[in-house]
Design a protein around this motif. Structure first.
Motif, PDB file in Angstrom:
ATOM      1  N   ALA A   1      -3.264  -2.162   1.460  1.00  0.00           N
ATOM      2  CA  ALA A   1      -4.237  -3.080   1.234  1.00  0.00           C
ATOM      3  C   ALA A   1      -5.447  -3.082   2.301  1.00  0.00           C
ATOM      4  CB  ALA A   1      -3.650  -4.381   1.241  1.00  0.00           C
ATOM      5  N   ARG A   2      -5.357  -2.505   3.467  1.00  0.00           N
ATOM      6  CA  ARG A   2      -6.558  -2.131   4.142  1.00  0.00           C
ATOM      7  C   ARG A   2      -7.681  -1.527   3.467  1.00  0.00           C
ATOM      8  NH1 ARG A   2      -6.725  -1.252  10.018  1.00  0.00           N
ATOM      9  NH2 ARG A   2      -8.823   0.000  10.512  1.00  0.00           N
ATOM     10  N   HIS A   3      -7.346  -0.561   2.497  1.00  0.00           N
ATOM     11  CA  HIS A   3      -8.241   0.196   1.689  1.00  0.00           C
ATOM     12  C   HIS A   3      -8.517  -0.479   0.505  1.00  0.00           C
ATOM     13  CE1 HIS A   3      -7.571   2.919   5.035  1.00  0.00           C
ATOM     14  NE2 HIS A   3      -6.266   2.908   4.581  1.00  0.00           N
ATOM     15  N   VAL A   4      -8.003  -1.652   0.072  1.00  0.00           N
ATOM     16  CA  VAL A   4      -8.307  -2.297  -1.299  1.00  0.00           C
ATOM     17  C   VAL A   4      -9.104  -3.735  -0.973  1.00  0.00           C
ATOM     18  CG1 VAL A   4      -7.017  -3.919  -2.955  1.00  0.00           C
ATOM     19  CG2 VAL A   4      -5.584  -1.597  -1.891  1.00  0.00           C
ATOM     20  N   ALA A   5     -10.171  -3.639  -1.945  1.00  0.00           N
ATOM     21  CA  ALA A   5     -11.047  -4.761  -1.840  1.00  0.00           C
ATOM     22  C   ALA A   5     -10.349  -5.927  -2.698  1.00  0.00           C
ATOM     23  CB  ALA A   5     -12.562  -4.487  -2.327  1.00  0.00           C
ATOM     24  N   GLY A   6      -9.861  -6.865  -2.386  1.00  0.00           N
ATOM     25  CA  GLY A   6      -9.206  -8.080  -2.974  1.00  0.00           C
ATOM     26  C   GLY A   6      -7.790  -7.615  -3.453  1.00  0.00           C
ATOM     27  N   LEU A   7      -7.446  -7.566  -4.721  1.00  0.00           N
ATOM     28  CA  LEU A   7      -6.029  -7.542  -5.049  1.00  0.00           C
ATOM     29  C   LEU A   7      -5.996  -6.164  -6.087  1.00  0.00           C
ATOM     30  CD1 LEU A   7      -3.121  -8.617  -6.017  1.00  0.00           C
ATOM     31  CD2 LEU A   7      -4.284  -9.691  -7.733  1.00  0.00           C
ATOM     32  N   LYS A   8      -4.824  -5.512  -6.001  1.00  0.00           N
ATOM     33  CA  LYS A   8      -4.711  -4.009  -6.675  1.00  0.00           C
ATOM     34  C   LYS A   8      -3.260  -4.371  -7.173  1.00  0.00           C
ATOM     35  CE  LYS A   8      -5.438  -0.167  -8.396  1.00  0.00           C
ATOM     36  NZ  LYS A   8      -6.143   0.295  -9.535  1.00  0.00           N
ATOM     37  N   VAL A   9      -3.183  -4.218  -8.459  1.00  0.00           N
ATOM     38  CA  VAL A   9      -1.676  -4.216  -9.222  1.00  0.00           C
ATOM     39  C   VAL A   9      -1.386  -3.153 -10.081  1.00  0.00           C
ATOM     40  CG1 VAL A   9      -0.208  -5.390 -10.791  1.00  0.00           C
ATOM     41  CG2 VAL A   9      -1.905  -6.817  -9.504  1.00  0.00           C
ATOM     42  N   TRP A  10      -0.111  -2.588  -9.559  1.00  0.00           N
ATOM     43  CA  TRP A  10       0.370  -1.392 -10.485  1.00  0.00           C
ATOM     44  C   TRP A  10       1.506  -1.746 -11.555  1.00  0.00           C
ATOM     45  CZ3 TRP A  10      -0.931  -1.587  -5.457  1.00  0.00           C
ATOM     46  CH2 TRP A  10      -2.164  -0.652  -5.049  1.00  0.00           C
ATOM     47  N   MET A  11       1.639  -1.643 -12.621  1.00  0.00           N
ATOM     48  CA  MET A  11       2.644  -2.069 -13.610  1.00  0.00           C
ATOM     49  C   MET A  11       3.417  -0.813 -13.589  1.00  0.00           C
ATOM     50  SD  MET A  11       2.048  -5.319 -13.928  1.00  0.00           S
ATOM     51  CE  MET A  11       3.639  -5.251 -14.944  1.00  0.00           C
ATOM     52  N   GLU A  12       4.747  -1.008 -13.412  1.00  0.00           N
ATOM     53  CA  GLU A  12       5.759   0.041 -13.583  1.00  0.00           C
ATOM     54  C   GLU A  12       5.499   1.352 -12.774  1.00  0.00           C
ATOM     55  OE1 GLU A  12       6.437   0.995 -17.671  1.00  0.00           O
ATOM     56  OE2 GLU A  12       6.952  -0.979 -18.162  1.00  0.00           O
ATOM     57  N   ASP A  13       4.802   0.998 -11.410  1.00  0.00           N
ATOM     58  CA  ASP A  13       4.545   2.127 -10.506  1.00  0.00           C
ATOM     59  C   ASP A  13       3.951   1.637  -9.201  1.00  0.00           C
ATOM     60  OD1 ASP A  13       3.788   4.689 -10.104  1.00  0.00           O
ATOM     61  OD2 ASP A  13       2.068   4.971 -11.377  1.00  0.00           O
ATOM     62  N   VAL A  14       4.006   2.660  -8.270  1.00  0.00           N
ATOM     63  CA  VAL A  14       3.297   2.122  -6.974  1.00  0.00           C
ATOM     64  C   VAL A  14       2.092   3.320  -6.814  1.00  0.00           C
ATOM     65  CG1 VAL A  14       5.343   1.399  -5.938  1.00  0.00           C
ATOM     66  CG2 VAL A  14       4.917   3.905  -6.039  1.00  0.00           C
ATOM     67  N   PRO A  15       1.463   3.052  -5.870  1.00  0.00           N
ATOM     68  CA  PRO A  15       0.341   3.950  -5.611  1.00  0.00           C
ATOM     69  C   PRO A  15       0.956   5.501  -5.629  1.00  0.00           C
ATOM     70  CG  PRO A  15       0.015   2.203  -4.332  1.00  0.00           C
ATOM     71  CD  PRO A  15       1.301   1.857  -4.924  1.00  0.00           C
TER      72      PRO A  15
END
Length: 169
Positions: free
Chosen positions: A143-157
């Motif tokens: 999340a250090r590299h995410v502006a705000g919120l990032k969601v992954w459905m049925e997955d991870v980065p």
């Protein structure tokens, strides 16, 4: 000379009818930010959803962990999961969650509000070692590299696939 290897923490499935939610928080004092990581898995270890969220730096790591708990519960409710096991590596936070009385600590209100503000049938709380919380921990660090919120459905980065797989070896 043999190098000692860290003790493995085996992944355990939640009880039938439950999902497992792991949470973690991280702080980045250099950029004055904190972050939350959450992963929701079914009984087979398949990722149902995950998130990384960057927030303002709070006064203590315990407040960040409490925010991660709250985010986990709200995230589960948004996805219509009402029966779940919640796991984290903060002993203080897990003890406060298990206690039937509200905590008077600065983070107590956050935990009490999260536990009572959603339509959840059943929640169980478990303390796990850091090695068993690696996916949520890495999501929080991401999340250090995410502006705000990032969601992954049925997955991870994608760069966390290896971390996810090592939980099952």
């Amino acid at each position: 000379m043999d190098t000692p290897t860290p003790n493995r923490v085996a992944w355990h499935p939640p009880p039938d009818g439950y999902v497992k939610i792991n949470f973690d928080g991280a702080t980045f004092k250099d950029i004055k930010k904190a972050s939350l990581g959450v992963v929701i898995q079914d009984g087979f270890g398949q990722v149902l959803a995950s998130l990384s969220e960057q927030i303002q730096l709070l006064y203590s790591s315990n407040l960040v962990e409490a925010m991660a708990v709250a985010r986990s519960i709200y995230f589960a409710a948004e996805l219509d999961f009402s029966s779940f096991v919640l796991e984290g590596d903060s002993e203080l936070i897990i003890k406060a969650l298990k206690n039937n009385e509200d905590s008077l600590a600065p983070f107590g209100y956050i935990l009490a509000t999260a536990k009572t503000s959603t339509d959840v049938n059943c929640i169980s709380f478990f303390l796990i070692r850091k090695l068993g919380n690696s996916v949520a921990h890495n999501l929080a660090k991401h999340a250090r590299h995410v502006a705000g919120l990032k969601v992954w459905m049925e997955d991870v980065p994608p760069h966390l696939y290896f971390v996810l797989l090592t939980d099952y070896c």
